[in-house]
Design a protein around this motif. Structure first.
Motif, PDB file in Angstrom:
ATOM      1  N   GLU A  31     -11.228  -0.277   1.391  1.00 25.21           N
ATOM      2  CA  GLU A  31     -11.230   1.046   0.752  1.00 25.21           C
ATOM      3  C   GLU A  31     -12.635   1.461   0.346  1.00 25.21           C
ATOM      4  O   GLU A  31     -13.032   2.604   0.538  1.00 25.21           O
ATOM      5  CB  GLU A  31     -10.326   1.045  -0.477  1.00 25.21           C
ATOM      6  CG  GLU A  31      -8.863   1.111  -0.157  1.00 25.21           C
ATOM      7  CD  GLU A  31      -8.024   1.180  -1.411  1.00 25.21           C
ATOM      8  OE1 GLU A  31      -7.412   2.228  -1.635  1.00 25.21           O
ATOM      9  OE2 GLU A  31      -7.987   0.170  -2.148  1.00 25.21           O
ATOM     10  N   ARG A  37      -7.607   4.535   3.220  1.00 25.12           N
ATOM     11  CA  ARG A  37      -7.432   5.234   1.949  1.00 25.12           C
ATOM     12  C   ARG A  37      -5.950   5.212   1.603  1.00 25.12           C
ATOM     13  O   ARG A  37      -5.091   5.449   2.445  1.00 25.12           O
ATOM     14  CB  ARG A  37      -7.898   6.677   2.053  1.00 25.12           C
ATOM     15  CG  ARG A  37      -7.810   7.369   0.713  1.00 25.12           C
ATOM     16  CD  ARG A  37      -8.277   8.788   0.655  1.00 25.12           C
ATOM     17  NE  ARG A  37      -8.997   9.252   1.811  1.00 25.12           N
ATOM     18  CZ  ARG A  37      -9.041  10.520   2.162  1.00 25.12           C
ATOM     19  NH1 ARG A  37      -8.398  11.426   1.475  1.00 25.12           N
ATOM     20  NH2 ARG A  37      -9.715  10.901   3.214  1.00 25.12           N
ATOM     21  N   GLY A  38      -5.658   4.922   0.354  1.00 31.54           N
ATOM     22  CA  GLY A  38      -4.282   4.947  -0.119  1.00 31.54           C
ATOM     23  C   GLY A  38      -3.836   6.377  -0.376  1.00 31.54           C
ATOM     24  O   GLY A  38      -4.554   7.332  -0.080  1.00 31.54           O
ATOM     25  N   TYR A  50      -5.247   6.405  -6.792  1.00 32.97           N
ATOM     26  CA  TYR A  50      -4.938   6.068  -5.405  1.00 32.97           C
ATOM     27  C   TYR A  50      -4.240   4.715  -5.345  1.00 32.97           C
ATOM     28  O   TYR A  50      -4.679   3.757  -5.973  1.00 32.97           O
ATOM     29  CB  TYR A  50      -6.209   6.044  -4.555  1.00 32.97           C
ATOM     30  CG  TYR A  50      -6.681   7.427  -4.195  1.00 32.97           C
ATOM     31  CD1 TYR A  50      -6.119   8.103  -3.125  1.00 32.97           C
ATOM     32  CD2 TYR A  50      -7.657   8.066  -4.933  1.00 32.97           C
ATOM     33  CE1 TYR A  50      -6.531   9.385  -2.793  1.00 32.97           C
ATOM     34  CE2 TYR A  50      -8.077   9.345  -4.616  1.00 32.97           C
ATOM     35  CZ  TYR A  50      -7.504   9.989  -3.545  1.00 32.97           C
ATOM     36  OH  TYR A  50      -7.907  11.253  -3.215  1.00 32.97           O
ATOM     37  N   VAL A  51      -3.158   4.657  -4.590  1.00 30.46           N
ATOM     38  CA  VAL A  51      -2.384   3.428  -4.419  1.00 30.46           C
ATOM     39  C   VAL A  51      -2.425   3.061  -2.941  1.00 30.46           C
ATOM     40  O   VAL A  51      -2.079   3.872  -2.087  1.00 30.46           O
ATOM     41  CB  VAL A  51      -0.916   3.624  -4.874  1.00 30.46           C
ATOM     42  CG1 VAL A  51      -0.113   2.379  -4.611  1.00 30.46           C
ATOM     43  CG2 VAL A  51      -0.862   4.017  -6.330  1.00 30.46           C
ATOM     44  N   SER A  52      -2.848   1.840  -2.650  1.00 31.42           N
ATOM     45  CA  SER A  52      -2.899   1.393  -1.261  1.00 31.42           C
ATOM     46  C   SER A  52      -1.909   0.268  -0.984  1.00 31.42           C
ATOM     47  O   SER A  52      -1.534   0.059   0.160  1.00 31.42           O
ATOM     48  CB  SER A  52      -4.302   0.924  -0.902  1.00 31.42           C
ATOM     49  OG  SER A  52      -4.688  -0.142  -1.746  1.00 31.42           O
ATOM     50  N   HIS A  53      -1.514  -0.450  -2.023  1.00 28.48           N
ATOM     51  CA  HIS A  53      -0.561  -1.535  -1.826  1.00 28.48           C
ATOM     52  C   HIS A  53       0.132  -1.879  -3.142  1.00 28.48           C
ATOM     53  O   HIS A  53      -0.420  -1.642  -4.217  1.00 28.48           O
ATOM     54  CB  HIS A  53      -1.256  -2.774  -1.255  1.00 28.48           C
ATOM     55  CG  HIS A  53      -2.340  -3.333  -2.124  1.00 28.48           C
ATOM     56  ND1 HIS A  53      -3.539  -2.685  -2.342  1.00 28.48           N
ATOM     57  CD2 HIS A  53      -2.402  -4.473  -2.837  1.00 28.48           C
ATOM     58  CE1 HIS A  53      -4.282  -3.409  -3.143  1.00 28.48           C
ATOM     59  NE2 HIS A  53      -3.623  -4.506  -3.467  1.00 28.48           N
ATOM     60  N   PHE A  63       0.421   0.771   1.863  1.00 29.84           N
ATOM     61  CA  PHE A  63       0.352   2.196   2.141  1.00 29.84           C
ATOM     62  C   PHE A  63      -1.106   2.541   2.371  1.00 29.84           C
ATOM     63  O   PHE A  63      -1.900   2.418   1.446  1.00 29.84           O
ATOM     64  CB  PHE A  63       0.820   3.031   0.946  1.00 29.84           C
ATOM     65  CG  PHE A  63       2.113   2.607   0.353  1.00 29.84           C
ATOM     66  CD1 PHE A  63       3.304   3.018   0.916  1.00 29.84           C
ATOM     67  CD2 PHE A  63       2.148   1.813  -0.772  1.00 29.84           C
ATOM     68  CE1 PHE A  63       4.506   2.642   0.358  1.00 29.84           C
ATOM     69  CE2 PHE A  63       3.346   1.437  -1.340  1.00 29.84           C
ATOM     70  CZ  PHE A  63       4.523   1.850  -0.771  1.00 29.84           C
ATOM     71  N   ALA A  64      -1.440   2.963   3.549  1.00 26.76           N
ATOM     72  CA  ALA A  64      -2.834   3.320   3.776  1.00 26.76           C
ATOM     73  C   ALA A  64      -2.947   4.290   4.927  1.00 26.76           C
ATOM     74  O   ALA A  64      -2.165   4.249   5.876  1.00 26.76           O
ATOM     75  CB  ALA A  64      -3.671   2.084   4.060  1.00 26.76           C
TER      76      ALA A  64
END
Length: 82
Positions: A31, A37-38, A50-53, A63-64
């Protein structure tokens, strides 16, 4: 006789946390470098994060959005989970 670590053994949760901490570090580095990018989750105050995992006891949700032509980075992160 069985060798190795089995699910339910005492060190299993600690091993999971250790490995997932390293995996989270890999995702954070991807990231920071702009490879992935989440998605943005908005709060009540209008600020977002921002949430990526997400890591749970027995599941991992990834989630990306892969930025540009960096498919190798995204597929490499997913191969770690295999």
């Amino acid at each position: 006789m069985f060798r190795g670590l089995r699910q339910g053994d005492l060190p299993s949760p600690h091993l999971f946390v250790l490995i997932m901490a390293a995996f989270s570090g890999l995702i954070a580095r991807a990231e920071e470098k702009g490879f992935i990018r989440g998605f943005k989750v908005m709060g009540r105050s209008g600020k977002g994060v921002y949430v990526s995992h997400l890591l749970f006891i027995d599941d991992t949700f990834f989630f990306a959005r892969i930025m540009g032509t960096n498919w190798n980075v995204g597929s490499g992160l997913l191969c770690v989970l295999k």
